[in-house]
Design a protein around this motif. Structure first.
Motif, PDB file in Angstrom:
ATOM      1  N   ASP A 152       8.825 -45.855  34.715  1.00  0.00           N
ATOM      2  CA  ASP A 152       9.299 -44.509  35.027  1.00  0.00           C
ATOM      3  C   ASP A 152       9.846 -43.817  33.785  1.00  0.00           C
ATOM      4  OD1 ASP A 152      12.564 -44.228  35.405  1.00  0.00           O
ATOM      5  OD2 ASP A 152      11.850 -46.283  35.540  1.00  0.00           O
ATOM      6  N   MET A 153       9.690 -42.509  33.741  1.00  0.00           N
ATOM      7  CA  MET A 153      10.107 -41.719  32.586  1.00  0.00           C
ATOM      8  C   MET A 153      11.613 -41.786  32.374  1.00  0.00           C
ATOM      9  SD  MET A 153       7.850 -38.253  32.971  1.00  0.00           S
ATOM     10  CE  MET A 153       6.068 -38.230  32.794  1.00  0.00           C
ATOM     11  N   MET A 154      12.367 -41.799  33.462  1.00  0.00           N
ATOM     12  CA  MET A 154      13.815 -41.702  33.367  1.00  0.00           C
ATOM     13  C   MET A 154      14.437 -42.914  32.691  1.00  0.00           C
ATOM     14  SD  MET A 154      16.439 -39.834  33.909  1.00  0.00           S
ATOM     15  CE  MET A 154      16.192 -38.596  35.177  1.00  0.00           C
ATOM     16  N   TYR A 207       1.144 -40.683  39.858  1.00  0.00           N
ATOM     17  CA  TYR A 207       1.105 -39.302  39.389  1.00  0.00           C
ATOM     18  C   TYR A 207       1.075 -38.318  40.558  1.00  0.00           C
ATOM     19  CZ  TYR A 207      -0.469 -35.185  36.760  1.00  0.00           C
ATOM     20  OH  TYR A 207      -0.596 -33.928  36.225  1.00  0.00           O
ATOM     21  N   PRO A 208       0.100 -38.398  41.467  1.00  0.00           N
ATOM     22  CA  PRO A 208       0.191 -37.550  42.665  1.00  0.00           C
ATOM     23  C   PRO A 208       1.248 -38.135  43.598  1.00  0.00           C
ATOM     24  CG  PRO A 208      -1.800 -38.892  42.741  1.00  0.00           C
ATOM     25  CD  PRO A 208      -1.131 -39.222  41.452  1.00  0.00           C
ATOM     26  N   GLY A 382      10.227 -41.069  39.684  1.00  0.00           N
ATOM     27  CA  GLY A 382       8.965 -41.428  40.313  1.00  0.00           C
ATOM     28  C   GLY A 382       7.765 -41.270  39.402  1.00  0.00           C
ATOM     29  N   SER A 383       7.917 -40.537  38.298  1.00  0.00           N
ATOM     30  CA  SER A 383       6.811 -40.320  37.372  1.00  0.00           C
ATOM     31  C   SER A 383       6.734 -41.473  36.374  1.00  0.00           C
ATOM     32  CB  SER A 383       6.996 -38.999  36.608  1.00  0.00           C
ATOM     33  OG  SER A 383       7.027 -37.910  37.491  1.00  0.00           O
ATOM     34  N   ALA A 384       5.572 -42.096  36.281  1.00  0.00           N
ATOM     35  CA  ALA A 384       5.383 -43.200  35.351  1.00  0.00           C
ATOM     36  C   ALA A 384       4.604 -42.726  34.136  1.00  0.00           C
ATOM     37  CB  ALA A 384       4.642 -44.346  36.033  1.00  0.00           C
TER      38      ALA A 384
END
Length: 497
Positions: A152-154, A207-208, A382-384
């Protein structure tokens, strides 16, 4: 983990079945818009066109550059969960299971394995508190333990980018970021001084579903004599004023105890919802200006949006505000017909599959009708994103495999996650399916949330969620936030490539 000792016959049958299923699911997509602050007609997730829906993964992989890596074990570190409640699958099981995303990832990997004579091995690190530490320690030790990570980006991406542990993705050979399999929205919003460490797109099935949507209870709308907002969205009239008019004075003390709490009824549920509405109205905490991040909360446009939000956010006559998001009380409240509207990520819609009342899906409202597009914030938890370690011993090979996985994912895992799962499995009507195309096309990201420099994001949402002005808060923390942001920019600009 996955074996490449399958017979060619089984492989071809698997490819045919998956390709056929996705071809059918794609053929009925509604028209969408592909938004990079200007919209172009497209189709489905990530702006796939009519032409691309007719392709299949096997053809795509067959057309990629050839190479033979001699049975190399290609190591990917990733996770299959957002948290203990929600799956965020990025690695397949050792066998096909009948679950669309798993089987699509399985097929994608077998195609790439066969093309390049590799064996893909996944290491699953489900505890994100350990993911970044393990990856950072591996790089510090000079280990060549993984070819790339996808987290995840965070947490993962941010943590590794800050320490210079990963490659600027612009420098990875064979990766073409102009291809539609890579998110142009992330490139637009998350690039600093030409350095890009947050690549996402069709390489990850997460992604979606990372975009925030707005759920509304259709049964309650019908009982209240309200029109569903679908046509308002299509007409460009779904605005903050229209939204406010629907949630105004909807609060009811259901149990008559004189106290408004989670047992009662509200028009809207708020936890960091002010930011989601702010982003939907075209705002951001950070914008990229002249190639670098700049604060975007101290100008007339931002103040106008914030003043509008402050007029109803935190007002108990409109909404229920909580500070305890992780309890998932909003899920129970929405299922129990206690909320007219509820913001959620696309992935979170899975939690409402057993809801008795019907619900619809729409985008966050615009600021006003003059705003051209609808915007949908992508949750960085949630974004990887893909992270290639500086210790990688063969960056040429890694780039070749990454691009192949992303290109093949556009015709396997993305349709499985978007068309089959999000549209067909989670949504309740065809109107919601067309709304998802609009939502996806308005994807946006914000460094202000990811890095939270000087606590600016936390302060922003805590202030606006309560209907208070952020101007004085920003003036108080601007110096600290600017210093923290400058430090990150210096790391980015000085990072090795």
């Amino acid at each position: 983990m996955k074996k490449i000792t399958r017979t060619i016959c089984i492989l071809l049958i698997s490819i045919f079945v998956i390709a056929t299923m996705f071809s059918c699911s794609n053929s009925g997509n509604k028209n969408s818009s592909d938004n990079n602050n200007t919209q172009n007609n497209g189709n489905g997730a990530n702006g796939a066109t009519e032409e691309t829906t007719q392709a299949n993964a096997s053809d795509i992989v067959a057309g990629l550059p050839a190479a033979d890596y001699g049975g190399y074990q290609f190591n990917i570190w990733t996770s299959n969960w957002f948290n203990a409640t929600l799956e965020g699958r990025q690695a397949p099981d050792e066998e096909q299971t009948g679950e669309p995303i798993n089987d699509a990832l399985y097929t994608r990997d077998q195609l790439v394995e066969a093309k390049y004579n590799i064996n893909i091995q996944y290491t699953l690190i489900e505890d994100y508190s350990q993911f970044t530490t393990k990856a950072s320690n591996s790089v510090k030790a000079g280990d060549d333990a993984f070819d790339f990570a996808m987290g995840d980006m965070m947490n993962v991406t941010k943590g590794l980018a800050q320490t210079g542990a990963i490659y600027d993705f612009n420098t990875i050979p064979h990766v073409d970021l102009t291809q539609p399999c890579w998110s142009k929205y992330a490139i637009r919003d998350l690039t600093i001084d030409g350095k890009f460490y947050f690549p996402t797109g069709d390489i990850t099935a997460r992604y979606p579903g990372s975009q925030y949507v707005l759920l509304f209870n259709k049964n309650l709308f019908t009982n209240m004599g309200l029109d569903y907002p679908y046509q308002s969205v299509l007409d460009g009239k779904w605005t903050l004023d229209a939204f406010e008019s629907l949630i105004k004075d909807k609060t009811k003390d259901l149990n008559g105890d004189g106290t408004l709490d989670k047992s009662d009824f509200y028009g809207f549920y708020g936890y960091q919802s002010s930011y989601l509405l702010y982003a939907g109205a075209g705002g951001s905490i950070i914008k990229i200006q002249d190639g670098n991040p700049a604060f975007n909360v101290n100008n007339d446009t931002a103040n106008t949006i914030m003043d509008k939000l402050a007029s109803f956010m935190g007002n108990s006559a409109y909404m229920y505000y909580t500070t305890n998001y992780q309890s998932y009380e909003e899920v129970t409240m929405f299922k129990n017909d206690q909320l007219l509207f509820l913001p959620q990520t696309g992935t979170n819609i899975s939690m409402f599959r057993d809801m008795n009342s019907d619900f619809g899906i729409i985008p966050m409202p615009k600021y006003d009708e003059n705003q051209a597009d609808y915007y949908s914030y992508c949750q960085p938890w949630g974004s990887a994103a893909v992270c290639v370690p500086q210790t990688n011993s063969n960056i040429d090979r890694t780039g070749m495999i990454i691009e192949a996985l992303a290109m093949a994912g556009r015709y396997t895992s993305t349709p499985a996650a978007y068309d089959v799962t999000l549209k067909s499995k989670y949504s309740r009507d065809t109107d919601s399916e067309s709304m998802l195309d609009i939502i996806f096309a308005g994807s946006c990201y914000d460094f202000g949330d990811i890095y939270n420099w000087g606590g600016i994001f936390d302060s922003f949402v805590a202030t606006l969620d309560k209907g208070q002005s952020f101007t004085s808060k920003f003036e108080a923390l601007q110096g600290t936030a600017q210093a923290a942001m400058d430090k990150t920019v210096a790391i980015f600009t000085g990072a090795q490539s």
